[in-house]
Structures are given as structure tokens and as C-alpha cells.
Write an enzyme that holds these catalytic residues in place. Sequence first.
Site, PDB file in Angstrom:
ATOM      1  N   LYS A 226       0.834  -1.200   0.000  1.00 53.95           N
ATOM      2  CA  LYS A 226       0.000   0.000   0.000  1.00 53.95           C
ATOM      3  C   LYS A 226       0.877   1.262   0.000  1.00 53.95           C
ATOM      4  O   LYS A 226       0.684   2.165  -0.811  1.00 53.95           O
ATOM      5  CB  LYS A 226      -0.923   0.000   1.226  1.00 53.95           C
ATOM      6  CG  LYS A 226      -1.939   1.118   1.207  1.00 53.95           C
ATOM      7  CD  LYS A 226      -2.900   1.024   2.370  1.00 53.95           C
ATOM      8  CE  LYS A 226      -2.312   1.679   3.585  1.00 53.95           C
ATOM      9  NZ  LYS A 226      -3.227   1.753   4.727  1.00 53.95           N
TER      10      LYS A 226
ATOM     11  N   ASP B 275      -6.749   0.744   0.469  1.00 53.76           N
ATOM     12  CA  ASP B 275      -6.845   0.922   1.922  1.00 53.76           C
ATOM     13  C   ASP B 275      -8.229   0.448   2.367  1.00 53.76           C
ATOM     14  O   ASP B 275      -8.976  -0.129   1.570  1.00 53.76           O
ATOM     15  CB  ASP B 275      -6.571   2.384   2.321  1.00 53.76           C
ATOM     16  CG  ASP B 275      -7.766   3.280   2.035  1.00 53.76           C
ATOM     17  OD1 ASP B 275      -8.666   2.870   1.261  1.00 53.76           O
ATOM     18  OD2 ASP B 275      -7.825   4.382   2.596  1.00 53.76           O
TER      19      ASP B 275
END
Length: 213
Positions: free
Chosen positions: A121, A139
Amino acid sequence: MTSKERAVEVLDILEKTYPHARIALDFSNPLELLVATVLSAQCTDVRVNQVTPVLFTRYRTARAYAEADLQELEGLIRSTGFFRNKARALVGAGQVLDEKHGGKVPETIEDLTALPGVGRKTANVILGNAYGIPAMVVDTHVKRVSGRLGWTRHRDPVKIEADLCSLLPRERWTDTSHLLIWHGRGICKALTPQCSICPVAHLCPREGVKRSR
Ligand code: SF4
């Protein structure tokens, strides 16, 4: 309308709804974004932005992080939570950047995810926002909203990323993350999605199911 056309239509509408959707972390170079993103784990972007001005003035290079006094660094980032782990990650990342990359933040997912404290991420945040390389950040908001929109049936972020990347045009990947995050924070909230005022409700299977009952 195909599923790809439908997804692009959703993006077009969200773009008009959130014309200022962008990353909420403050930064002025790739190293600062890397540091801010590491600090943002389990912490609000607002809090991170309160901490980073002092941090970015104190540590301006990868070597500065590599050589940082751990206790001093911990003190500066304490309010972001998990500060001991984060401080160790920043020192470790600084050492790898300094030793293997000439102090520069790398531009590939492989090199980025090899840095201490940097997962997929964070790597995608850096690629998309510091280097302008299309990247899909998954996310909690992206995960939830894309699932509700029927864009993925997976729960694993890597599989969700793959689903979204195959569904949407490459040049829109980075903005997709921003738009879904803003929509997830503003309307498609975790516990109370506000479907009655949602601008993409007519394209959302979840709302379509409710309306056909
Ligand atoms: Fe989320 Fe409801 Fe909008 Fe679907 S209709 S995207 S569930 S707020």
C-alpha cells in the site's frame, strides 16, 4: 453497459463530486511522502500532518534518518502511535536508501517493498503520488467501497488491487484510489452508507438490490 463502462461512469461521476480529491498527506518530495505514509499507519492524516513539519526540518535526507538518534526520533513521532516500530522502520529504510539507492527513493514496487516498514500500500502511494506512475492503493475505504460497487469479491488487498487494475484504465488507477477514499469518508461510510444521497447509487448493485425489493 459492460462492467468496465459502468465502472468508468462511476469514476466520472465521483470526479465531478470530488473535484479536489487528492492525497491528504503533506509532502514536497518522495522521501517526505515515504516518511509520512509510514507514519500514517493506524493514525489519521491530520495527525501526521501536524508531526511532519518538524520532522522534515530535522531530517532532510535518507542518511539523516539512517543516522538518527532513535530516542529523539521516537519523541518526535510519538503522537502518531506505534512510535517505536515506526522509528525503527524509518531508520532502517534510511539505511537501505542510503546504502543501496544513493539516498533516493526507488521507483519500482519491488525495490520499495524491500524497504523496512514499506508494504504494498505504501509503495503504491509513493509510485502514484510522488512519481506519477499509475498505482492502485487499496486501503480500508477502497476495499469497502469497491466491494459494495461490485468491482471485486475478494477481501485480500492484493487480489482487490488486481481486480481494480484489470477493471479500470491504467491512467486512472491513482485517481481511483483518491476518489474511493473520499467517497468512503464522505458518503459510503463503513457503518452508515448514505445511499439515499449517493451520486452513484444508480450504478451500485447494493443500492439496486434494495430498490428492487
Ligand atoms: Fe456506497 Fe450506497 Fe453509494 Fe453504493 S449506493 S456506493 S453502498 S453509498
